[in-house]
Design an enzyme around this catalytic site. Structure first.
Site, PDB file in Angstrom:
ATOM      1  N   TYR A  19       0.820  -1.226  -0.156  1.00  0.00           N
ATOM      2  CA  TYR A  19      -0.092   0.153   0.027  1.00  0.00           C
ATOM      3  C   TYR A  19       0.708   1.180   0.019  1.00  0.00           C
ATOM      4  CZ  TYR A  19      -3.666  -3.273   1.196  1.00  0.00           C
ATOM      5  OH  TYR A  19      -4.637  -4.291   1.347  1.00  0.00           O
ATOM      6  N   HIS A  24      -4.201   6.318  -1.260  1.00  0.00           N
ATOM      7  CA  HIS A  24      -4.852   6.360  -0.024  1.00  0.00           C
ATOM      8  C   HIS A  24      -4.133   6.575   1.143  1.00  0.00           C
ATOM      9  CE1 HIS A  24      -9.007   5.764   1.428  1.00  0.00           C
ATOM     10  NE2 HIS A  24      -8.767   4.511   1.817  1.00  0.00           N
ATOM     11  N   ASP A  97      -6.158  11.523   2.368  1.00  0.00           N
ATOM     12  CA  ASP A  97      -6.683  11.668   1.069  1.00  0.00           C
ATOM     13  C   ASP A  97      -7.924  12.083   0.796  1.00  0.00           C
ATOM     14  OD1 ASP A  97      -6.766   8.778   2.069  1.00  0.00           O
ATOM     15  OD2 ASP A  97      -7.774   8.741   0.026  1.00  0.00           O
ATOM     16  N   ASN A 118     -13.420   5.961   4.800  1.00  0.00           N
ATOM     17  CA  ASN A 118     -13.692   4.895   6.009  1.00  0.00           C
ATOM     18  C   ASN A 118     -12.900   5.174   7.233  1.00  0.00           C
ATOM     19  OD1 ASN A 118     -15.638   3.379   4.657  1.00  0.00           O
ATOM     20  ND2 ASN A 118     -14.216   2.119   3.664  1.00  0.00           N
TER      21      ASN A 118
END
Length: 194
Positions: A19, A24, A97, A118
């Protein structure tokens, strides 16, 4: 009108090499750059579910936090550190972000909804409040709601990454003003720059 000084800056992202370069993780990118500028190293604090370091900025002691809980459980780490150091939501700045801003834009706001993010949703749920401050780093929108998950978990183009890095630099330049609690001045500067 001045707000309370910021005592906790939480940058949102997902842990691990898969990631690391994804959109994100813009919150992680900002904190990594900030720590690097101040010659600081993050250390893993499992009891707080994240990587933490301490920064002195404008005479204020500020904790930097990168949750290692994955985005959807960001609130667990933020609440753990905030409770331990008795930090109020109004003393927390969350860096994340933002789909609704173009790459190259950084914006500051206090409170509001989560707009489907989220990480923000979980922080609001766990803190039970939404009055924390947000430093939003623009990543642009794929213009298709069905494509959002793959988009935020994808890597930006070279051009977009360069623009995001510019926004991160502008945001870092505004942090001393934000940390002091002079949010209006920080907003004026950030929001007027391109």
């Amino acid at each position: 009108m001045a707000s309370q000084p910021i005592r906790l800056i939480a940058g949102l992202g997902n842990p691990g090499p898969d990631y690391e370069q994804t959109r994100h993780n813009a919150g992680f990118w900002l904190l990594d750059k900030l720590a690097q500028q101040h010659h600081l190293s993050f250390r893993t604090e499992s009891k707080h579910h994240g990587q933490v370091c301490k920064l002195n900025l404008q005479g204020e002691e500020v904790r930097l936090l990168k949750p290692t809980t994955y985005m959807n459980r960001s609130g667990q780490a933020v609440a753990s550190l905030a409770n331990y150091f008795r930090i109020e939501p109004e003393q927390i700045l969350v860096v994340h972000d933002e789909l609704d801003l173009e790459p190259g834009q950084a914006r500051l706001k206090t409170g509001g909804g989560h707009a489907g993010h989220n990480g923000l949703r979980d922080i609001m749920s766990v803190l039970g409040k939404r009055e924390f401050h947000r430093l939003r780093i623009g990543i642009d929108h794929p213009n298709d709601r069905a494509a959002v998950v793959n988009y935020v978990l994808g890597r930006p183009s070279k051009e977009h990454r360069a623009s995001i890095d510019q926004a991160i630099d502008k945001a870092i330049d505004s942090l001393p003003t934000i940390v002091k609690g002079d949010l209006q001045l920080a907003m004026n500067r950030l929001h007027s720059s391109r």
